[in-house]
Design a protein around this motif. Structure first.
Motif, short mmCIF file in Angstrom:
data_model
loop_
_atom_site.label_atom_id
_atom_site.label_comp_id
_atom_site.label_asym_id
_atom_site.label_seq_id
_atom_site.Cartn_x
_atom_site.Cartn_y
_atom_site.Cartn_z
N ASN A 277 0.83 -1.27 0.05
CA ASN A 277 -0.10 0.16 -0.01
C ASN A 277 0.84 1.32 0.04
O ASN A 277 2.15 1.21 0.24
CB ASN A 277 -0.92 0.19 1.18
CG ASN A 277 -2.12 -0.89 1.17
OD1 ASN A 277 -1.90 -2.00 0.47
ND2 ASN A 277 -3.21 -0.87 2.06
N ASP A 278 0.13 2.43 -0.36
CA ASP A 278 0.84 3.65 0.08
C ASP A 278 0.98 3.99 1.35
O ASP A 278 0.49 3.15 2.02
CB ASP A 278 -0.29 4.82 -0.77
CG ASP A 278 -0.54 4.54 -2.05
OD1 ASP A 278 0.41 4.12 -2.72
OD2 ASP A 278 -1.60 5.28 -2.52
N THR A 279 1.68 4.84 1.90
CA THR A 279 2.14 5.02 3.23
C THR A 279 1.90 6.68 3.74
O THR A 279 2.41 7.53 2.72
CB THR A 279 3.26 4.29 3.50
OG1 THR A 279 3.40 4.21 4.81
CG2 THR A 279 4.73 5.19 2.85
N TYR A 280 1.81 6.66 4.93
CA TYR A 280 1.96 8.24 5.67
C TYR A 280 3.35 8.08 6.34
O TYR A 280 3.56 7.23 6.96
CB TYR A 280 0.78 8.48 6.55
CG TYR A 280 -0.44 8.57 5.94
CD1 TYR A 280 -0.54 9.63 5.31
CD2 TYR A 280 -1.30 7.60 6.08
CE1 TYR A 280 -2.22 9.87 4.63
CE2 TYR A 280 -2.56 7.99 5.50
CZ TYR A 280 -3.06 8.84 4.73
OH TYR A 280 -4.33 9.18 4.25
N LEU B 76 2.53 11.79 2.40
CA LEU B 76 1.72 10.75 1.77
C LEU B 76 2.65 10.29 0.72
O LEU B 76 2.70 10.95 -0.35
CB LEU B 76 0.34 11.18 1.15
CG LEU B 76 -0.43 10.14 0.57
CD1 LEU B 76 -0.43 9.05 1.29
CD2 LEU B 76 -1.84 10.64 0.13
N LYS C 103 2.98 7.59 -2.39
CA LYS C 103 2.15 6.67 -3.23
C LYS C 103 3.25 6.16 -4.04
O LYS C 103 3.76 6.54 -4.98
CB LYS C 103 1.05 7.50 -3.97
CG LYS C 103 0.07 8.25 -3.20
CD LYS C 103 -0.94 9.04 -4.06
CE LYS C 103 -1.95 9.47 -3.15
NZ LYS C 103 -3.01 10.38 -4.06
N VAL D 99 -1.64 3.53 4.24
CA VAL D 99 -3.00 3.85 3.83
C VAL D 99 -3.71 2.57 3.62
O VAL D 99 -3.47 1.56 3.24
CB VAL D 99 -2.93 4.60 2.44
CG1 VAL D 99 -4.38 4.90 1.85
CG2 VAL D 99 -2.01 5.62 2.48
N ASP E 291 -7.19 0.48 2.61
CA ASP E 291 -8.07 0.47 1.62
C ASP E 291 -9.49 -0.06 1.95
O ASP E 291 -9.31 -0.50 3.13
CB ASP E 291 -7.65 -0.32 0.41
CG ASP E 291 -6.97 -1.69 0.42
OD1 ASP E 291 -7.72 -2.20 1.40
OD2 ASP E 291 -6.02 -2.03 -0.02
N THR F 202 -9.65 13.40 4.40
CA THR F 202 -8.13 12.60 4.54
C THR F 202 -7.82 12.33 6.04
O THR F 202 -7.38 11.38 6.22
CB THR F 202 -7.02 13.79 3.92
OG1 THR F 202 -7.42 13.85 2.50
CG2 THR F 202 -5.76 13.10 3.99
N ASN G 20 -9.27 9.12 7.03
CA ASN G 20 -8.42 8.05 6.58
C ASN G 20 -7.31 7.89 7.20
O ASN G 20 -6.68 6.88 7.58
CB ASN G 20 -8.08 8.24 5.00
CG ASN G 20 -9.37 8.15 4.16
OD1 ASN G 20 -10.36 7.27 4.49
ND2 ASN G 20 -9.49 8.95 3.03
N MET G 21 -6.58 8.91 7.63
CA MET G 21 -5.28 8.98 8.32
C MET G 21 -5.35 8.17 9.88
O MET G 21 -4.59 7.47 10.24
CB MET G 21 -4.64 10.34 8.51
CG MET G 21 -4.11 10.97 7.09
SD MET G 21 -3.68 12.68 7.47
CE MET G 21 -2.36 12.45 8.58
N ALA H 260 -6.00 4.65 9.45
CA ALA H 260 -4.91 3.90 9.18
C ALA H 260 -3.74 3.85 10.45
O ALA H 260 -3.23 2.91 10.75
CB ALA H 260 -3.82 4.83 8.05
#
Length: 376
Positions: free
Chosen positions: A124-127, A180, A182, A223, A225, A284, A287-288, A291
């Motif tokens: 996945n994408d990440t913070y 973020l 991606k 992130v 899903d 957003t 969503n954070m 996560a």
């Protein structure tokens, strides 16, 4: 071939064998054919989310299968160069072949470590969230340096980078900021960076040019899903809006568009100010938060006393995962794996892959950098 070249060829072949077994080439080839057929369907983009998942999986399989085919071709070319150089007494050609074998070995080992990224959210994408520690301006400046380091690392991997939140320091640097990132396997690689980072240098803010030690913390979380359900009750949260302090032009600085959500049961706080719209920033931030709660639950499941959780107790002495020394000598050392670099400038410019690989290998095999013997 001389012994050095033979050893390199044997190591590369073993790594390639492990990659083939991990990928299951026959199954992956069939799956790629299925995905290619779906991509040709004109109705594919009627469901944009599903289409993006299909395209991501297709790109990953093409990359992994293509890499194996390329390894075979490049290995054959390099061996030919070595043999040609030996037969004709051409040392330069022989050395060119050995140099190619060394580069191929390094890439095969990197992909071997990357094959370890098979966790539920590794792809996945990440913070990446950075917070300054105690120490005022020094720590704020150090947090800014770390923030840039991760942005440069992401750019080196051709990942897309977005600034979600940034709170400036009182005099210099940043108090906190969130990136973020991606890209495929962004979280799997970056997750190794969570913890406290320590800097030792001659302070540019000290008129007496004394050596200072600064700390900053890094939290990495994926992130999430739609496959993963995280139940967050709005009644458990406090939502605050405030005026953005980051860049973005007049509008972003003159309206209460930034959003901060505090999850009261856990004390987790997330913030977003990247958009001009409060509505978008709020979405957003939710969503954070999901996560962060997922990352917290995974850490608890792994072990109550895991290194990641233990490092979150204090941003200071005794909790750091890595030290960056710029004075009186030049050294970056990861305290978990023992891996070191004598070029801090390159590390701070985003050269982090070797540190990440060492940490992934240690987690998987309980040792240092991954080797074929460890896997077998």
């Amino acid at each position: 071939m001389r012994a050095e070249a033979e050893a390199l060829v044997e190591t590369i072949k073993q790594s390639m064998g492990l990659l083939r077994r991990h990928l299951d080439v026959e199954t992956a080839t069939r799956r790629l054919a299925e995905l290619n057929a779906k991509v040709e369907n004109p109705d594919l983009w009627n469901d944009a989310d599903a289409a993006q998942k299909i395209m991501r999986e297709r790109t990953e399989l093409e990359d992994r299968l293509g890499a194996l085919a390329r390894f075979d071709a490049e290995l054959e070319d390099a061996v030919t160069l070595v043999e040609l150089g030996e037969s004709e007494g051409d040392t330069e050609t022989e050395q060119e072949g050995i140099t190619q074998l060394k580069a191929l070995k390094a890439e095969a080992e990197r992909r071997q470590v990357e094959a370890l990224l098979s966790g539920e959210v590794d792809a996945n994408d990440t913070y990446i969230e950075v917070h300054s520690g105690a120490g005022g301006t020094e720590s704020c400046d150090w947090a800014r340096m770390l923030f840039r380091m991760y942005a440069r690392w992401a750019e080196r991997h051709k990942f897309k980078v977005e600034i979600v939140e940034e709170t400036a320091g009182d005099e210099a640097g940043i108090k906190s900021a969130t990136l973020l990132v991606k890209g495929h396997n962004a979280h799997g690689w970056a997750k190794t960076e969570s913890g406290v980072h320590r800097l030792v240098r001659i302070s540019p803010f000290d008129s007496n040019a004394r050596r200072h030690t600064s700390f900053a913390s890094v939290w990495v979380y994926p992130v999430i899903d739609d496959r993963i359900e995280i139940d967050v009750k709005e009644s458990d949260c406090r939502i605050d809006t405030y005026r953005s302090s980051g860049a973005g032009g007049q509008h972003i600085n003159t309206t209460d568009s930034a959003v901060r959500i505090t999850h009261l049961p856990t004390g987790i706080v997330v913030a977003c100010q990247g958009e001009r719209s409060q509505h978008k920033n709020k979405a957003t931030a939710w969503n954070m938060l999901r996560a962060r709660l997922y990352e917290r639950e995974m850490a608890i499941r792994e072990a109550a006393a895991s290194a990641t959780e233990a490092s979150k107790t204090e941003i200071g002495w005794g909790h750091q995962i890595r030290s960056y020394v710029l004075q009186p000598y030049q050294l970056v050392k990861d305290l978990r794996t023992g891996y070191t670099s004598g070029t801090p400038g390159e590390v701070l410019d985003g050269e982090l892959d070797d540190f990440m690989e060492a940490t992934l290998a240690q987690k998987a095999y309980g040792g240092g950098p991954v080797s074929v013997e460890d896997v077998e």
